[in-house]
Each structure stands twice: as C-alpha cells, then as structure tokens.
Design a protein around this motif. Sequence first.
Motif, short mmCIF file in Angstrom:
data_model
loop_
_atom_site.label_atom_id
_atom_site.label_comp_id
_atom_site.label_asym_id
_atom_site.label_seq_id
_atom_site.Cartn_x
_atom_site.Cartn_y
_atom_site.Cartn_z
N ARG A 58 0.79 -1.19 -0.55
CA ARG A 58 0.48 0.29 0.30
C ARG A 58 1.18 1.31 -0.38
O ARG A 58 0.09 1.83 -0.33
N LEU A 59 2.16 1.41 0.54
CA LEU A 59 3.18 2.57 0.46
C LEU A 59 4.43 2.73 -0.42
O LEU A 59 4.88 2.73 -0.60
N ARG A 60 3.81 1.38 -1.18
CA ARG A 60 5.45 1.81 -2.63
C ARG A 60 5.35 2.83 -3.16
O ARG A 60 6.80 2.86 -3.63
N PHE A 61 4.44 3.77 -3.28
CA PHE A 61 4.72 4.75 -3.71
C PHE A 61 5.43 5.87 -2.38
O PHE A 61 6.09 6.72 -3.61
N LEU A 62 6.05 5.99 -1.91
CA LEU A 62 6.58 6.70 -0.44
C LEU A 62 8.31 6.13 -1.38
O LEU A 62 8.25 4.69 -1.15
N PRO A 63 9.15 7.09 -0.55
CA PRO A 63 10.12 6.61 -0.31
C PRO A 63 10.32 5.89 0.76
O PRO A 63 9.93 5.61 1.53
N ARG A 64 11.95 4.98 0.54
CA ARG A 64 11.79 4.15 0.91
C ARG A 64 11.86 4.76 2.75
O ARG A 64 11.29 3.88 3.80
N VAL A 66 10.66 7.01 4.21
CA VAL A 66 9.12 7.05 4.58
C VAL A 66 8.70 5.96 5.01
O VAL A 66 7.82 5.26 6.20
N ARG A 67 8.85 4.65 4.17
CA ARG A 67 8.04 3.57 4.51
C ARG A 67 8.63 2.61 5.98
O ARG A 67 8.17 2.05 6.64
N ALA A 68 9.80 3.34 5.87
CA ALA A 68 10.57 2.63 6.87
C ALA A 68 10.33 3.69 8.22
O ALA A 68 10.09 2.14 8.97
N LEU A 69 9.38 4.07 8.62
CA LEU A 69 9.33 4.57 9.47
C LEU A 69 7.79 4.37 9.66
O LEU A 69 7.26 3.72 11.10
N ALA A 70 6.99 4.36 8.53
CA ALA A 70 5.36 3.38 8.92
C ALA A 70 5.62 1.68 9.30
O ALA A 70 5.12 1.13 10.65
N TYR A 71 7.05 1.69 8.95
CA TYR A 71 7.50 -0.02 9.35
C TYR A 71 7.55 -0.62 10.96
O TYR A 71 7.23 -1.19 11.48
N THR A 72 8.38 0.87 11.32
CA THR A 72 8.57 0.89 12.91
C THR A 72 7.66 1.18 13.83
O THR A 72 6.95 0.95 14.87
#
Length: 187
Positions: A58-64, A66-72
């Motif tokens: 769902r977040l693949r359009f965001l920079p990595r 930023v995705r890592a922050l969501a994963y955190t």
Amino acid sequence: MLPRFLLYGCAGWVMEVCFTGMGAALFERDRNATATTYLWMHPIYGATALGLEFLHDRLRFLPRPVRALAYTTVILGAEFATGWVLRKALGRCPWDYEQRGLNVKGLVRLDYAPFWYAAGLLFEPVREALLRITSEALRQTPEYRHAVETGAVAEPFHLGPVSTEQEAGEAADTFLLAEETEPRPSY
C-alpha cells in the motif's frame, strides 16, 4: 505465505539473538555475549513481517525511508499489542522493560525506535531475498518440473525487467496449476 511466515520468524530470532548478545557484550560486559529470545517471538516476528508486506504493497509509492518509518510504527505497535496479550494470557510479558529505558507500560522501549527503524530499512531487501528463495524452491518441486515438461504450463518468458514479486507470483501460480493437473492418488 506459510514459508515466508516461518522464514520471517527465524530471521527475527536471529536478529534478536544478535542484538541481545551484542548488547550483553557491550553494555553488561558479558564476555560470553549471552543472548536471549523467547519461543513466543517466532510467531510474533512472522506475523508482524507479513503485516509489513501488506503495508509495503500500500505504501510502495512512498520513498523507502518514509516506508521504514511506517514499518517502525507497526513494529512498535505489534510489540506493544502482543506484549499486552501475553501479559493478560500468562500473567506477565516475557520481555519486561519496566525498569529500563524510555518505556510504555513496560511493553515497548521507545529508545529502541532507531533500531526498529534500521530493521524497517532492512525489511525490504530481506523480503526480496525471501521471495526469491521461496520462488526458486517452488520451481524445484517435482510438480512444477513435471508441469513444464508436459507442457501443461509454459516456463515463464519475460521481456524486460521483472520484479521479484511478479516472479514469485508466477512461480506460485505455476506450482498451483501443476498441482491441479497432477492426478491425485486414491487411497
């Protein structure tokens, strides 16, 4: 999905053993670098990583980063939620941060967020590797090879670059089609 769940759980165990062993060696002056983990952690790591896969899609359009922050955020939420459930079910949480670091109800250490962020950054390369491994494992099954040999399913042919997800999906589809074309023994 089950193979990735199992592999993610094992990867989580390895990560935790390395982290706690290094922490013991560096901060507790434990010359043996004694590491700890819990059996509960395997399904927790496995399920959380599958949740991160769902989030990644769902977040693949965001920079990595930023995705890592969501994963955190998801990792910390999963740690808190599973710790709370274990505390209710067992009377205690196997990990107890009450007397350590910046903690939330003894279940999560917020000062560990940078380490979880690093784990979030590593998640996608690990995911890609696991997709390749499980795709290749499917290709090595007798059912898959038989389906390709008999022409029931053609070996995938690609023009141009192919994503690991697409490759894994095609291998899984071929495997499932191969299973459908195989006659089932009657017992």
